[in-house]
Design a protein around this motif. Structure first.
Motif, PDB file in Angstrom:
ATOM      1  N   ARG A 159      85.745 -16.464 149.740  1.00 43.11           N
ATOM      2  CA  ARG A 159      85.711 -16.302 148.666  1.00 43.11           C
ATOM      3  C   ARG A 159      86.910 -17.052 147.912  1.00 43.11           C
ATOM      4  NH1 ARG A 159      82.278 -11.151 146.373  1.00 43.11           N
ATOM      5  NH2 ARG A 159      80.479 -11.636 147.447  1.00 43.11           N
ATOM      6  N   PHE A 171      86.208 -15.369 142.029  1.00 39.32           N
ATOM      7  CA  PHE A 171      85.487 -13.978 142.304  1.00 39.32           C
ATOM      8  C   PHE A 171      86.482 -13.006 141.925  1.00 39.32           C
ATOM      9  CE2 PHE A 171      83.039 -16.675 145.115  1.00 39.32           C
ATOM     10  CZ  PHE A 171      81.758 -16.260 144.932  1.00 39.32           C
ATOM     11  N   THR A 172      86.456 -12.729 140.506  1.00 37.03           N
ATOM     12  CA  THR A 172      87.657 -11.807 139.937  1.00 37.03           C
ATOM     13  C   THR A 172      86.693 -11.441 138.687  1.00 37.03           C
ATOM     14  OG1 THR A 172      89.994 -11.558 139.247  1.00 37.03           O
ATOM     15  CG2 THR A 172      88.860 -13.610 138.789  1.00 37.03           C
ATOM     16  N   ALA A 178      79.326 -20.566 137.419  1.00 42.50           N
ATOM     17  CA  ALA A 178      79.885 -19.386 137.247  1.00 42.50           C
ATOM     18  C   ALA A 178      79.949 -18.941 135.923  1.00 42.50           C
ATOM     19  CB  ALA A 178      81.545 -19.546 137.589  1.00 42.50           C
ATOM     20  N   THR A 195      77.099 -16.466 138.795  1.00 40.47           N
ATOM     21  CA  THR A 195      77.081 -16.630 140.352  1.00 40.47           C
ATOM     22  C   THR A 195      77.616 -18.062 140.575  1.00 40.47           C
ATOM     23  OG1 THR A 195      75.172 -18.091 140.050  1.00 40.47           O
ATOM     24  CG2 THR A 195      74.705 -15.731 139.933  1.00 40.47           C
ATOM     25  N   HIS A 212      76.160 -16.405 145.502  1.00 39.44           N
ATOM     26  CA  HIS A 212      76.815 -15.311 145.496  1.00 39.44           C
ATOM     27  C   HIS A 212      77.205 -14.728 144.143  1.00 39.44           C
ATOM     28  CE1 HIS A 212      77.832 -16.311 149.931  1.00 39.44           C
ATOM     29  NE2 HIS A 212      77.928 -17.589 149.156  1.00 39.44           N
ATOM     30  N   GLU A 213      76.715 -13.396 143.988  1.00 38.90           N
ATOM     31  CA  GLU A 213      77.181 -12.977 142.872  1.00 38.90           C
ATOM     32  C   GLU A 213      78.610 -12.560 142.339  1.00 38.90           C
ATOM     33  OE1 GLU A 213      74.917 -11.911 140.526  1.00 38.90           O
ATOM     34  OE2 GLU A 213      72.998 -12.380 141.529  1.00 38.90           O
ATOM     35  N   LEU A 214      78.936 -13.068 141.120  1.00 44.28           N
ATOM     36  CA  LEU A 214      80.361 -12.577 140.743  1.00 44.28           C
ATOM     37  C   LEU A 214      80.504 -11.272 140.345  1.00 44.28           C
ATOM     38  CD1 LEU A 214      81.178 -15.882 138.754  1.00 44.28           C
ATOM     39  CD2 LEU A 214      82.110 -15.256 141.252  1.00 44.28           C
ATOM     40  N   PHE A 265      82.856 -10.255 133.923  1.00 42.73           N
ATOM     41  CA  PHE A 265      83.294 -11.674 134.586  1.00 42.73           C
ATOM     42  C   PHE A 265      83.795 -12.339 133.220  1.00 42.73           C
ATOM     43  CE2 PHE A 265      82.853 -16.140 135.619  1.00 42.73           C
ATOM     44  CZ  PHE A 265      83.954 -16.189 136.238  1.00 42.73           C
TER      45      PHE A 265
END
Length: 331
Positions: free
Chosen positions: A107, A111-112, A134, A139, A147-149, A153
């Motif tokens: 990642r 991804f934060t 995103a 995502t 991939h899920e964030l 977010f």
């Protein structure tokens, strides 16, 4: 409207004031900028901060990250930054026991919870576009997998409005994904003096952590319960639709605007107005909330004409004229 009480408002407003006070430990002045940033936080939207270098845009976002117990990452956008530097990449790994090889997704910094996209307009369109999914869907799609964030977010991006060399203007589709475009101006004389004193001494500001992710999500849920009356909703709808050139458009729009705001602008204005009402301890949004936020919501969503450029008319000028021509009717 769900059950929401004055006690809920007082509790949540106190929590927001704690966050505002924590930010003030490191940021001098800029009260309107801080308020708009908090509005973006409560409304669950992304913010684009625009201002010349040295006004504390990066420091403000970093301070917000320090004041909340959220994962914070900063990415300096440069002309050589690639989408994989932001989203992540697949690594080929080998199990030394079995000899079996497989790909593992590593990642990236997106991804934060809080992403500071510093100088977003310095990176090429290919990398700018990597943020689109995103920002809208929360995502990241990579190699056929989604991939899920993490939640919450936020993307808080900065850009310099006067620099042209080595920059890539953000496309309209990406600008539309920012809830607010926040203009960061110069401090006044007293504020600038305080900045000089605060930043040139031996002591550094200590920013306390006053909020975590669950509290942010609770505030966002409470924001959506704030009431917007039918008259106010109708006025917001008419304002957004009036920004689109065409038959019957107000004079400043017909003359100076090539492309107006879409439905996302109306959604943003409603949510931002609810958030501002909550910030001020109210259960219902008012005309003042909408008026205060029309420019931050609209200024990056209007494409001006050549006539506007020739006469040096800005989007804020057009929005001010629109508000004069289309005031909210008296109840």
């Amino acid at each position: 409207m769900n059950d929401i009480s004055e006690a809920d408002i007082r509790t949540q407003t106190a929590r927001i004031e704690e966050l505002r006070a924590a930010i003030a430990q490191a940021i001098v002045g800029q009260s309107e900028v801080v308020e708009q940033l908090l509005i973006g936080l409560l409304a669950g939207g992304h913010c684009l901060l625009e201002g010349v270098p040295g006004l504390g845009k990066t420091l403000l976002v970093r301070t917000l990250g320090q004041a909340m117990r959220l994962q914070f990452r900063r990415v300096q956008f440069t002309p050589d930054l690639m989408p994989s530097d932001l989203l992540g990449t697949e690594l080929l790994e080998e199990d030394h026991g079995t000899g079996h090889r497989h790909f593992r997704f590593q990642r990236g910094p997106v991804f934060t919870n809080l992403l500071l996209a510093d100088e977003l307009n310095r990176t090429p369109p290919k990398t700018q576009a990597a943020l689109l999914e995103a920002m809208q869907e929360r995502t990241v799609s990579f190699a056929g997998a989604t991939h899920e964030l993490p939640a919450p977010f936020f993307v808080l991006a900065t850009q310099n409005p006067i620099e042209q060399a080595g920059t890539y203007p953000l496309p309209e589709a990406q600008l539309d994904r920012f809830l607010l475009q926040i203009r960061v101006g110069y401090p006044n004389e007293d504020e600038e003096r305080s900045i000089l004193v605060q930043t040139t001494g031996a002591r550094t500001a200590q920013v306390p952590q006053v909020m975590d992710g669950d509290q942010v999500l609770a505030l966002q849920a409470l924001t959506r319960q704030v009431h917007v009356g039918d008259d106010l909703l109708g006025w917001i709808n008419r304002l957004v639709r009036a920004t689109r050139p065409g038959e019957g458009a107000p004079e400043p729009i017909a003359r100076f605007v090539r492309w107006g705001a879409g439905p996302r602008a109306g959604q943003s204005l409603v949510l931002a107005s609810k958030a501002r009402a909550l910030l001020h301890g109210r259960l219902a949004a008012t005309r003042e909330d909408v008026t205060a936020l029309v420019a931050p919501v609209m200024r990056h969503r209007l494409l001006l004409s050549f006539a506007a450029e020739a006469e040096q008319v800005s989007t804020d000028d057009v929005i001010a004229a629109l508000l004069r021509d289309m005031p909210m009717p008296a109840a």
